[in-house]
Enzyme design. Sequence first.
Site, PDB file in Angstrom:
ATOM      1  N   ASP A 161      94.396  24.454  74.361  1.00 18.04           N
ATOM      2  CA  ASP A 161      95.020  23.380  74.403  1.00 18.04           C
ATOM      3  C   ASP A 161      96.243  23.439  75.181  1.00 18.04           C
ATOM      4  O   ASP A 161      96.934  24.436  76.660  1.00 18.04           O
ATOM      5  CB  ASP A 161      96.902  24.018  73.311  1.00 18.04           C
ATOM      6  N   GLU A 162      97.413  22.119  75.556  1.00 16.69           N
ATOM      7  CA  GLU A 162      98.596  21.650  75.827  1.00 16.69           C
ATOM      8  C   GLU A 162      98.248  22.189  78.140  1.00 16.69           C
ATOM      9  O   GLU A 162      98.944  22.414  78.500  1.00 16.69           O
ATOM     10  CB  GLU A 162      99.531  22.799  75.659  1.00 16.69           C
TER      11      GLU A 162
END
Length: 532
Positions: free
Chosen positions: A337-338
Site C-alpha cells: 500500500d501507499e
Amino acid sequence: MRRNHGTTPRTPRVLGALLLAAAGAVTLGAAPAAQAAAPAPLDRVVPAPASVTPGGTPYRITRATGVRVDGPAEVRRIGGYLAGLLRPATGYPLPVTDRGTGGIRLSLRPADFGAEGYRLTSGAGGVTLTARTPAGLFHGVQTLRQLLPAAVERKTVQPGPWQIAGGTVQDRPRYAYRGAMLDVARHFFTVAQVKRYIDQLALYKINELHLHLSDDQGWRIAVESWPRLASYGGSTQVGGGRGGFYTKADYREIVRYAASRYLEVVPEIDMPGHTNAALASYARLNCDGVAPPLYTGTKVGFSSLCVPRQVTYDFVDDVIRELAALTPGRYLHIGGDEAHSTSHADYVAFMDRVQPVVARYGKTVIGWHQLTGAHPARGALAQYWGLDGTNAAEKEQVARAARNGTGLILSPADRVYLDMKYTSATRLGTTWAGLVEVRRSYDWDPGAYLPGVPAPAVRGVEAPLWSETLSTTADIEYMAFPRLAGAAELGWSPAATHSWTAYRVRLAAQGPRWDALGIRYHRSPQVPWPAR
C-alpha cells in the site's frame, strides 16, 4: 442487564416466616435477587450464534462439577483451558477427567459442524460441547464462557451462582478468515502485550492475528542474514521512543501462544514502500547507495526499495525465507500500500518478482488491495482498506480481480479501522477516514459491500489497529473495544442475525465482562451499558 420486576406484594415478616417453614423452598419478597441470578439467555452472546433453541432446566456448576473430555490429548488441553478459566472465580476444583458422566463434557464427533463449528447442549444433568475439530470445541468454550455471569472472569472467588441456561446452540462461522491486525511497527508492543490481545481476540472467535512487523518507523523481527534490520532499524518508533524487536524465540512464542487459542499468525513485511527502517539499516538497499536517517514521524508514501537492483530481491528472498520458516501458518503478507515513491511500472515489476518468492517458501500471498493494480498471483488474497466513498474505478479494479479469482479480505477504513477516533473528542486515534462510532463500525454487510464482487470471493473480515497514536495496552483496548466485537460478529455470524437493534443489547452485556477482565473500553452513548 434486563431486569423483570416482580409483582408479588410485600408479605409481613411473620407470615413470610410461616410460609417458609411450610414450603421450605420459596423466599417471598426476594424476587429481584432470584431473577438477578437467572442464567443469561443462550442468544446473549457475541458473535451471534447461527441457531439457538432455548428450553429446559439450566445447568448449575457446583463444587462437584468436573470437566469430562472425550478424545485425543488436544481435547484434554482445551478442557484444562476451560477449567483454568473457571477455577479462580468459582473456587471449585473442576477436575479434568475422561471418566464419569454429567458436568461439562467436551467431545469430538464426525458430524457436520464444519472446520470451526460446534454444538452446545445444556440441561439439568450437564453441558455437552461437541465439534468435529478441536478449534470448534475451543470456540464453543468461548460461548459457554459468555453464558456464565461476567464475574467468572475475575481472579478471586466470587459468590455465583454459576448457571448455564437450558437448550441448544448450533453454530459455525460465516467466513473462514476472521482477523485482527496489530501494528507493532509504529509503536513496539512486547510479547506479553501481544499475548493479552490474543486472549481478547479468542473470546470473540477471531482466528487470524495479522502482525504488521515493519514500516518506516521500525523493523520488529530479527533476520539473521540482515541483522541491522532489527538492531538498528528496530531501535526507535513514532515520537522517538526506543522501539524494540522480537527475537526469533519471541516470535515463536507469539506463534505458539496464538495457536493455543486457535489463531494463526499472519506476518507482514510491508514493501516496496513503508520501508525507511530497512533503507536506513542498509545503504545498499537505496538506489543512490545512501542510507536515510531513521524516521519517527507519521507521514507515509516517501520511501521505496530500489526496484531495479538485484540486491533488493536478495534481501526480499532472505527475509521471506527466514520469516516463512518461523511461521507455520498459511499466509505471508507483503503489504504493497501507499507506494507513492514507486512508479506504477516499478510497482508491477516488483510484485511480479516478489509473489513467486512467497510461494517458493510455501506461503500464500496477502497484499493490500493495491496489489490488484498489478498481477495478483493465483490464490492470492487482497485486503481492501478503502472507504465507502473510494472512487468507483478503484473499487472496480478490486472487483475485477475478485471475479478473476483473487480472494478478498474486507477492512474498509471508515468501518473497521480501529484506530479511527470514535468522536472528535476522542483523545487517541486519527480522523483521515472519518469518525467511526460503534454503530457505523458494525452496521454494514461484508457480503454486499463492494459492487460487482462475487459472494464467494469474500473470504472474511479483518479489523486493523494502527498504532501511530497508541503506545500502551490501555490505548490498544480503548480503541479496540467495543468495535472489535462487532468486527468479529461480522466475520462469524450469519447475515440473517445482523441487526443493530439486537446487537447493541448483546454488546451492552459485554461491558461487565470487560470490566471484570480489566479492559478499558469506550462506553459509547450508542450502547445501553449497565450501570457500574
